[in-house]
Design an enzyme around this catalytic site. Sequence first.
Site, mmCIF file in Angstrom:
data_model
loop_
_atom_site.group_PDB
_atom_site.id
_atom_site.type_symbol
_atom_site.label_atom_id
_atom_site.label_comp_id
_atom_site.label_asym_id
_atom_site.label_seq_id
_atom_site.Cartn_x
_atom_site.Cartn_y
_atom_site.Cartn_z
ATOM 1 N N ASP A 64 2.030 -1.177 -25.701
ATOM 2 C CA ASP A 64 3.403 -1.714 -25.632
ATOM 3 C C ASP A 64 4.432 -0.776 -25.026
ATOM 4 O O ASP A 64 4.057 0.197 -24.716
ATOM 5 C CB ASP A 64 3.615 -2.183 -27.203
ATOM 6 C CG ASP A 64 4.219 -1.037 -27.926
ATOM 7 O OD1 ASP A 64 3.697 0.189 -27.801
ATOM 8 O OD2 ASP A 64 5.104 -1.157 -29.015
ATOM 9 N N TYR A 66 7.512 1.388 -23.403
ATOM 10 C CA TYR A 66 8.214 2.686 -24.233
ATOM 11 C C TYR A 66 9.364 1.803 -24.798
ATOM 12 O O TYR A 66 9.940 0.841 -24.829
ATOM 13 C CB TYR A 66 8.904 3.557 -23.273
ATOM 14 C CG TYR A 66 7.792 3.989 -22.229
ATOM 15 C CD1 TYR A 66 6.734 4.936 -22.788
ATOM 16 C CD2 TYR A 66 7.791 3.756 -20.815
ATOM 17 C CE1 TYR A 66 6.018 5.645 -22.153
ATOM 18 C CE2 TYR A 66 6.739 4.620 -20.167
ATOM 19 C CZ TYR A 66 5.976 5.526 -20.709
ATOM 20 O OH TYR A 66 4.995 6.264 -20.030
ATOM 21 N N PHE A 77 3.039 2.847 -18.603
ATOM 22 C CA PHE A 77 3.318 4.235 -18.255
ATOM 23 C C PHE A 77 4.227 4.338 -17.458
ATOM 24 O O PHE A 77 4.863 5.673 -17.245
ATOM 25 C CB PHE A 77 1.886 4.741 -17.623
ATOM 26 C CG PHE A 77 0.660 4.547 -18.683
ATOM 27 C CD1 PHE A 77 0.757 5.514 -19.735
ATOM 28 C CD2 PHE A 77 -0.447 3.878 -18.454
ATOM 29 C CE1 PHE A 77 -0.291 5.266 -20.679
ATOM 30 C CE2 PHE A 77 -1.343 3.481 -19.503
ATOM 31 C CZ PHE A 77 -1.297 4.583 -20.443
ATOM 32 N N HIS A 186 -7.045 8.267 -24.560
ATOM 33 C CA HIS A 186 -5.460 8.231 -24.047
ATOM 34 C C HIS A 186 -4.656 9.269 -23.395
ATOM 35 O O HIS A 186 -5.035 10.557 -24.057
ATOM 36 C CB HIS A 186 -4.660 7.950 -25.227
ATOM 37 C CG HIS A 186 -3.367 7.095 -24.749
ATOM 38 N ND1 HIS A 186 -2.267 7.757 -24.632
ATOM 39 C CD2 HIS A 186 -3.050 5.893 -24.579
ATOM 40 C CE1 HIS A 186 -1.466 6.833 -24.172
ATOM 41 N NE2 HIS A 186 -1.734 5.720 -24.346
#
Length: 224
Positions: A64, A66, A77, A186
């Site tokens: 989801d 930031y 990202f 991740h």
Amino acid sequence: MPPISGSWAKALQGEFHKPYYKELFETVGREYQTRKVFPPPEDLFNAFHLTPLDQVKVVILGQDPYHNDGQAHGLCFSVKPDVEIPPSLVNIYKELEDDLGCYVPNNGYLVKWANQGVLMLNTVLTVRAHQANSHRGIGWEQFTDAAIRILAEQDRPMVYILWGKPAQMKKSMLYNPKHLILEAPHPSPLAAYRGFFGSRPFSRTNQYLQENGLDPIDWQIENI
């Protein structure tokens, strides 16, 4: 919510008429009116706007947006040019430097990737300020799953980069033999040292694209 335009609008038009989407539309509209929500409404569908369906070569799935002020702008990202680079992206840049020799830029604005066919899609497209995962389960997952299914149907070479378990849970939807799936932990500081570093996703992606007659991605983000 602003409309999706172009080739994605046509591909996703069936979703817009489903009951869940009407409910999602109303819920998100209410949230924007009564809460601080990211990204700004005009940036909500940037992943689709910047990377039309027929131009997608690479798919990077995020979770989801930031949730701190001024960061999110609709690409997973990525952050706006004048925003401090978040820790996960710092690690992505480290791996990019080790993998392809790219220098670490002074910004986290990844629009250059999107413009080359890298679809950077969060599975949930909105979030309340300072509340990670606050819009999980309101309907976005059904919508982005529809987009992933449309991508899986594309009968041309494509690369999926799945970082972390939430992204890797979508692997069962990906069945096309022309599509390469790259999995790694991740890039967050909590997980990056468990196998993200050294996974070389960028060179492996470019090798696959070139083997299939496609231009490689220029992964270097320039300084601003």
